[in-house]
Structures are given as C-alpha cells and as structure tokens.
Design a protein around this motif. Structure first.
Motif, PDB file in Angstrom:
ATOM      1  N   LEU A   1       2.414  89.315  -6.561  1.00 11.58           N
ATOM      2  CA  LEU A   1       1.917  90.063  -5.735  1.00 11.58           C
ATOM      3  C   LEU A   1       1.808  88.255  -4.882  1.00 11.58           C
ATOM      4  O   LEU A   1       2.462  87.098  -6.033  1.00 11.58           O
ATOM      5  CB  LEU A   1       0.218  89.293  -6.650  1.00 11.58           C
ATOM      6  CG  LEU A   1      -0.502  90.152  -6.717  1.00 11.58           C
ATOM      7  CD1 LEU A   1      -1.963  89.754  -7.018  1.00 11.58           C
ATOM      8  CD2 LEU A   1      -0.807  91.153  -5.920  1.00 11.58           C
ATOM      9  N   PRO A   2       2.045  88.485  -3.741  1.00 13.79           N
ATOM     10  CA  PRO A   2       2.483  86.670  -2.890  1.00 13.79           C
ATOM     11  C   PRO A   2       0.911  85.834  -2.392  1.00 13.79           C
ATOM     12  O   PRO A   2       1.933  85.035  -2.485  1.00 13.79           O
ATOM     13  CB  PRO A   2       3.562  87.863  -1.498  1.00 13.79           C
ATOM     14  CG  PRO A   2       2.249  89.215  -1.184  1.00 13.79           C
ATOM     15  CD  PRO A   2       2.552  89.103  -3.034  1.00 13.79           C
ATOM     16  N   ARG A   3       0.069  87.080  -2.938  1.00 14.31           N
ATOM     17  CA  ARG A   3      -1.224  85.597  -2.918  1.00 14.31           C
ATOM     18  C   ARG A   3      -2.155  86.854  -3.421  1.00 14.31           C
ATOM     19  O   ARG A   3      -1.706  87.977  -3.260  1.00 14.31           O
ATOM     20  CB  ARG A   3      -1.175  85.288  -1.046  1.00 14.31           C
ATOM     21  CG  ARG A   3      -2.035  86.790  -0.698  1.00 14.31           C
ATOM     22  CD  ARG A   3      -1.615  86.884   0.659  1.00 14.31           C
ATOM     23  NE  ARG A   3      -0.750  86.495   1.796  1.00 14.31           N
ATOM     24  CZ  ARG A   3       0.824  86.780   2.336  1.00 14.31           C
ATOM     25  NH1 ARG A   3       0.512  88.430   1.162  1.00 14.31           N
ATOM     26  NH2 ARG A   3       1.708  87.106   2.867  1.00 14.31           N
ATOM     27  N   ILE A   4      -3.202  85.662  -3.368  1.00 12.29           N
ATOM     28  CA  ILE A   4      -4.640  86.821  -4.342  1.00 12.29           C
ATOM     29  C   ILE A   4      -5.329  86.986  -3.477  1.00 12.29           C
ATOM     30  O   ILE A   4      -5.632  86.074  -2.907  1.00 12.29           O
ATOM     31  CB  ILE A   4      -5.221  85.749  -5.507  1.00 12.29           C
ATOM     32  CG1 ILE A   4      -3.961  86.070  -6.300  1.00 12.29           C
ATOM     33  CG2 ILE A   4      -6.200  86.623  -6.242  1.00 12.29           C
ATOM     34  CD1 ILE A   4      -4.368  85.768  -8.029  1.00 12.29           C
ATOM     35  N   ASP A   5      -5.812  88.053  -2.560  1.00 21.40           N
ATOM     36  CA  ASP A   5      -6.343  88.419  -1.231  1.00 21.40           C
ATOM     37  C   ASP A   5      -7.852  88.973  -1.853  1.00 21.40           C
ATOM     38  O   ASP A   5      -7.957  89.442  -2.433  1.00 21.40           O
ATOM     39  CB  ASP A   5      -6.437  89.526  -0.631  1.00 21.40           C
ATOM     40  CG  ASP A   5      -6.971  89.401   0.614  1.00 21.40           C
ATOM     41  OD1 ASP A   5      -8.529  88.953   1.190  1.00 21.40           O
ATOM     42  OD2 ASP A   5      -6.614  89.778   1.241  1.00 21.40           O
ATOM     43  N   THR A   6      -9.446  87.967  -2.042  1.00 26.23           N
ATOM     44  CA  THR A   6     -10.494  88.251  -3.063  1.00 26.23           C
ATOM     45  C   THR A   6     -10.811  89.545  -1.788  1.00 26.23           C
ATOM     46  O   THR A   6     -11.857  89.504  -1.983  1.00 26.23           O
ATOM     47  CB  THR A   6     -11.090  86.802  -3.272  1.00 26.23           C
ATOM     48  OG1 THR A   6     -11.497  86.684  -1.748  1.00 26.23           O
ATOM     49  CG2 THR A   6     -10.479  85.874  -4.361  1.00 26.23           C
ATOM     50  N   ALA A   7     -10.873  89.665  -0.561  1.00 29.91           N
ATOM     51  CA  ALA A   7     -11.294  90.857  -0.054  1.00 29.91           C
ATOM     52  C   ALA A   7     -10.208  91.419  -0.176  1.00 29.91           C
ATOM     53  O   ALA A   7     -11.034  92.935  -0.199  1.00 29.91           O
ATOM     54  CB  ALA A   7     -10.852  90.541   1.292  1.00 29.91           C
ATOM     55  N   SER A   8      -9.455  91.458  -1.173  1.00 31.45           N
ATOM     56  CA  SER A   8      -8.720  93.267  -1.436  1.00 31.45           C
ATOM     57  C   SER A   8      -8.891  93.662  -2.804  1.00 31.45           C
ATOM     58  O   SER A   8      -9.640  92.574  -3.173  1.00 31.45           O
ATOM     59  CB  SER A   8      -7.181  93.155  -1.061  1.00 31.45           C
ATOM     60  OG  SER A   8      -6.721  91.944  -2.182  1.00 31.45           O
ATOM     61  N   PRO A   9      -9.186  95.391  -2.909  1.00 30.65           N
ATOM     62  CA  PRO A   9      -9.350  95.442  -4.081  1.00 30.65           C
ATOM     63  C   PRO A   9      -9.401  94.896  -5.358  1.00 30.65           C
ATOM     64  O   PRO A   9      -9.199  94.263  -6.456  1.00 30.65           O
ATOM     65  CB  PRO A   9      -9.351  96.804  -3.724  1.00 30.65           C
ATOM     66  CG  PRO A   9      -8.853  97.259  -2.803  1.00 30.65           C
ATOM     67  CD  PRO A   9      -8.722  96.514  -1.912  1.00 30.65           C
ATOM     68  N   LEU A  10      -7.554  94.676  -5.021  1.00 33.31           N
ATOM     69  CA  LEU A  10      -6.874  94.263  -6.432  1.00 33.31           C
ATOM     70  C   LEU A  10      -7.591  92.555  -6.669  1.00 33.31           C
ATOM     71  O   LEU A  10      -7.827  92.055  -7.616  1.00 33.31           O
ATOM     72  CB  LEU A  10      -5.591  93.919  -6.345  1.00 33.31           C
ATOM     73  CG  LEU A  10      -4.633  93.356  -7.283  1.00 33.31           C
ATOM     74  CD1 LEU A  10      -5.576  94.429  -9.073  1.00 33.31           C
ATOM     75  CD2 LEU A  10      -3.365  93.645  -7.062  1.00 33.31           C
ATOM     76  N   GLY A  11      -7.709  91.571  -5.602  1.00 25.37           N
ATOM     77  CA  GLY A  11      -8.048  90.402  -5.612  1.00 25.37           C
ATOM     78  C   GLY A  11      -9.543  90.154  -5.707  1.00 25.37           C
ATOM     79  O   GLY A  11     -10.097  89.437  -6.480  1.00 25.37           O
ATOM     80  N   ARG A  12     -10.486  91.980  -5.314  1.00 27.87           N
ATOM     81  CA  ARG A  12     -11.474  91.223  -5.551  1.00 27.87           C
ATOM     82  C   ARG A  12     -11.661  91.735  -7.529  1.00 27.87           C
ATOM     83  O   ARG A  12     -12.425  90.726  -8.593  1.00 27.87           O
ATOM     84  CB  ARG A  12     -12.515  92.685  -4.982  1.00 27.87           C
ATOM     85  CG  ARG A  12     -12.734  92.414  -3.940  1.00 27.87           C
ATOM     86  CD  ARG A  12     -13.849  92.813  -3.840  1.00 27.87           C
ATOM     87  NE  ARG A  12     -13.299  94.317  -3.735  1.00 27.87           N
ATOM     88  CZ  ARG A  12     -13.278  95.536  -2.831  1.00 27.87           C
ATOM     89  NH1 ARG A  12     -12.843  94.828  -1.550  1.00 27.87           N
ATOM     90  NH2 ARG A  12     -13.132  96.450  -2.567  1.00 27.87           N
ATOM     91  N   MET A  13     -11.169  92.456  -8.331  1.00 32.14           N
ATOM     92  CA  MET A  13     -10.467  92.650  -9.749  1.00 32.14           C
ATOM     93  C   MET A  13     -10.178  91.466 -10.636  1.00 32.14           C
ATOM     94  O   MET A  13     -10.549  91.781 -11.594  1.00 32.14           O
ATOM     95  CB  MET A  13     -10.031  94.042  -9.850  1.00 32.14           C
ATOM     96  CG  MET A  13     -10.094  95.371  -9.390  1.00 32.14           C
ATOM     97  SD  MET A  13      -9.551  96.519 -10.341  1.00 32.14           S
ATOM     98  CE  MET A  13      -8.433  97.070  -9.183  1.00 32.14           C
ATOM     99  N   LEU A  14      -9.159  90.415  -9.631  1.00 31.78           N
ATOM    100  CA  LEU A  14      -8.867  89.712 -10.488  1.00 31.78           C
ATOM    101  C   LEU A  14      -9.628  88.625 -10.350  1.00 31.78           C
ATOM    102  O   LEU A  14     -10.031  87.613 -11.770  1.00 31.78           O
ATOM    103  CB  LEU A  14      -7.781  88.852  -9.577  1.00 31.78           C
ATOM    104  CG  LEU A  14      -6.556  90.079  -9.913  1.00 31.78           C
ATOM    105  CD1 LEU A  14      -4.853  89.632  -9.672  1.00 31.78           C
ATOM    106  CD2 LEU A  14      -6.230  89.953 -11.526  1.00 31.78           C
ATOM    107  N   ALA A  15     -10.488  88.112  -9.235  1.00 36.19           N
ATOM    108  CA  ALA A  15     -11.062  86.874  -9.557  1.00 36.19           C
ATOM    109  C   ALA A  15     -12.394  87.633 -10.262  1.00 36.19           C
ATOM    110  O   ALA A  15     -13.102  86.275 -11.074  1.00 36.19           O
ATOM    111  CB  ALA A  15     -12.222  87.685  -7.681  1.00 36.19           C
ATOM    112  N   LEU A  16     -12.905  89.143 -10.658  1.00 40.94           N
ATOM    113  CA  LEU A  16     -13.569  88.931 -11.259  1.00 40.94           C
ATOM    114  C   LEU A  16     -13.630  89.295 -13.073  1.00 40.94           C
ATOM    115  O   LEU A  16     -14.140  88.227 -13.788  1.00 40.94           O
ATOM    116  CB  LEU A  16     -14.400  90.794 -11.490  1.00 40.94           C
ATOM    117  CG  LEU A  16     -15.096  91.407 -12.572  1.00 40.94           C
ATOM    118  CD1 LEU A  16     -16.974  90.504 -11.091  1.00 40.94           C
ATOM    119  CD2 LEU A  16     -15.544  92.769 -11.481  1.00 40.94           C
TER     120      LEU A  16
END
Length: 267
Positions: free
Chosen positions: A74-89
């Motif tokens: 991952l170049p970044r964690i975009d919490t608006a993306s599906p994977l980013g939301r899952m990682l934030a959770l």
C-alpha cells in the motif's frame, strides 16, 4: 490470565508453516503485537467489511484469515477506500490479523488434503506439486474407490459443495477414477495435472485456454468454483486450533464464520 498473541503464533505456524507459502504470497502476522492479550479468536475465509464489523461487535481479539488482508503493498492508507476503512476498523479496535494462505493449501492436513477427502478420494494422497517434503505441496493426487461417470460426479460435487453451477471439460459419460484436486484457483497447476496419471482435475478458476489444453490432452476437468472449493476453511482451522489450545491449556476461545457469498451471479 489471558494468553498472549506470541503464545498462539507457534500454534498457527504448526497448522500452516510459513515456509510452505508461495514466494509471491503474504502470510503470517499482518497486524498486531505479539504481547497483546488474546481472549477471543475468530477464523474467516476472508475479511470483508461486514465480517470485520461483526468481529468488532463480538469483541474478537485475533482474526485468522485465509485470503490476506494486505496482499499488495500500500502506498498510502486511504480511509475512504474499502481496504482503508477495514484497516481503520481493525486498528481502531486493537484487533490482530493473521493470514494463512498458500501455506495452508500446501500443508499436510491442510485444505488440499481436506478437499481430496471431501470429493471422495481414498487411499494414499500425494501432492500434485511437491514442496518441502513429508507430503507437503499444492494440489493432491488420489483415486476414487471405484470409477465414476464424469457427469454424475460433477452433479454430486455441485450439490455437496453448494455451487450455483459447475463447469465441465470432457465427455460427461466417460468413467474416471484417478483424480487431481486443488483448492481455490488450480490454473497454475494445469501443467502438473497434464503430466500426471490423473484423468480428471477438480478445482476452481480454470481459464478458457486451460480448458482447451485439458481437452486436447484427452483429459477432463470439473471447475466447482473458487469459493465452493474452500468455503469450509474456517470451520476446519477453528477446530484444529481449538484442539491445540486445549492441549496446551491456553485459555482462548475460538469460533468460525463461513457465511461468505459468491461475488458472481449465474443467470
């Protein structure tokens, strides 16, 4: 006193040694601190948003999954993306995540051995593509106790594995006895199947040109789909991990969820 994640990691390694994973795979501890107290473990085939939300509500401390959450860099964690939301959770709830993927496929007693027995292969099983010795490797080779008509076998597998459809290569009326199996996607093992004595390949995710090669070689294949070939992973791993925890008297509860749905619709 709660068990620490570091005490559970060797048990997961015992079930699916990391050294058996393919070189491109991402297995092992993806998120977490080995010093984290673990009271509740959940095993999933894959971690979608709904499954992660349910795990958080249920107070799960450790998720053991088959399909890695962090499969690509991952170049970044975009919490608006599906994977980013899952990682934030996951991170927001302090949950740990551990992946066992192709190492679980290859391990003795792993998914390919279980698939071979579920389709009805008996006797001694051998890897279709050996790795690491002692019966380890991707795919399995074995035989049915008696010859099976290809069409009838495909119909039984469709029913038994809960597939919405299966794809068949070869004459439905032919009898087969020697078989190769591979959980998930078997496309990468077509060459090994063709060079083996197996008459039929039972797997998922075969491509058009795979089918043409199999057809030209006078062999057969039954594509039961990726998900149906491994949807029982969670139950099998949870049962085995639970036994290991009890044997070592480690006080952590384990459960399994296997309610994944096919992303494809058959019209």
């Amino acid at each position: 006193m709660a068990v620490r994640l570091g005490e559970i990691l060797p048990l997961l390694e015992e079930i699916a040694p990391g050294g058996l994973a393919e070189s491109w795979d991402r297995v092992g501890l993806e998120i977490g601190d080995p010093g984290r107290p673990i009271r509740r473990i959940r095993v999933l085939l894959e971690a979608g948003e709904d499954a992660l939300a349910a795990a958080c509500r249920d107070g799960v401390d450790l998720l053991v999954i088959h399909h890695p959450l962090l499969f690509r860099p991952l170049p970044r964690i975009d919490t608006a993306s599906p994977l980013g939301r899952m990682l934030a959770l996951v991170l927001g709830n302090g949950m740990c995540v551990y992946a066992m993927h192709t190492n679980l496929d290859a391990a003795p007693g792993g998914l390919n051995d279980l698939l071979a027995r579920r389709v009805g292969l008996g006797g001694r099983l051998r890897p279709l593509s050996a790795r690491g010795g002692a019966g380890a490797g991707l795919g399995r080779l074995g035989s049915f106790p008696r010859p099976r008509r290809l069409g009838a076998l495909a119909a039984r597998l469709k029913h038994d594995f809960g597939a919405s459809a299966v794809r068949l290569v070869g004459d439905a009326s032919r009898a087969v006895r020697r078989a190769a199996v591979c959980t998930g996607s078997g496309s990468g093992l077509v060459a090994e199947f063709l060079s083996s004595a197996a008459e039929v390949f039972i797997t998922g995710d075969l491509r058009y040109h795979d089918a043409r090669e199999i057809e030209a070689a006078g062999k057969a294949a039954i594509d039961i789909g990726h998900l149906p070939s491994e949807r029982w992973m969670a139950e099998a791993v949870a049962e085995r991990l639970g036994r290991l925890l009890r044997r070592r008297r480690l006080p952590a509860a384990v459960d399994a969820r296997g309610d994944e749905k096919e992303p494809f619709q058959t019209l």
